[in-house]
Design an enzyme around this catalytic site. Sequence first.
Site, PDB file in Angstrom:
ATOM      1  CB  CYS A  23      48.958 -59.358  30.290  1.00  0.00           C
ATOM      2  SG  CYS A  23      50.010 -60.612  29.574  1.00  0.00           S
ATOM      3  CB  CYS A  53      54.798 -52.140  27.021  1.00  0.00           C
ATOM      4  SG  CYS A  53      55.379 -51.634  25.410  1.00  0.00           S
ATOM      5  CB  CYS A  85      49.994 -54.001  29.511  1.00  0.00           C
ATOM      6  SG  CYS A  85      50.434 -55.703  29.855  1.00  0.00           S
TER       7      CYS A  85
END
Length: 132
Positions: free
Chosen positions: A88, A10, A84
């Site tokens: 990522c 996150c 997120c």
Amino acid sequence: MTKPTVLFVCVHNAGRSQMAAGYLQALAGDRVEVLSAGSQPADQINPVAVEAMREEGIDIAGEQPKVLTTESVQASDVVITMGCGDECPYFPGKRYEDWKLDDPAGQGIEAVRPIRDDIRARVEALIASLGA
């Protein structure tokens, strides 16, 4: 079969991902390798997340937010993101899931409990899907 590695990501690695990692560690034990990280790690874990998990008998107070690295994603079999977005890194062949969860940051315990309970249900389903 080698034990699967699961990475929870996150933004701040201070609430959702720490609660998920705490649950996976507690419920799957040594059958799963558990990692968590954040794209912009906070200075400390959300104290309300710590309190919510303590109510479940799981202590995450000693954890520290960690920065998301390409290496941690490469080392993982399953990457679970929680808000997120595109930060990522993506690697073919990995299993990716995006869990839509409210952010517990700045929320009181009454608001964090349902998030925690949602995370537990998702972690239990994850364990079942991994055969762990």
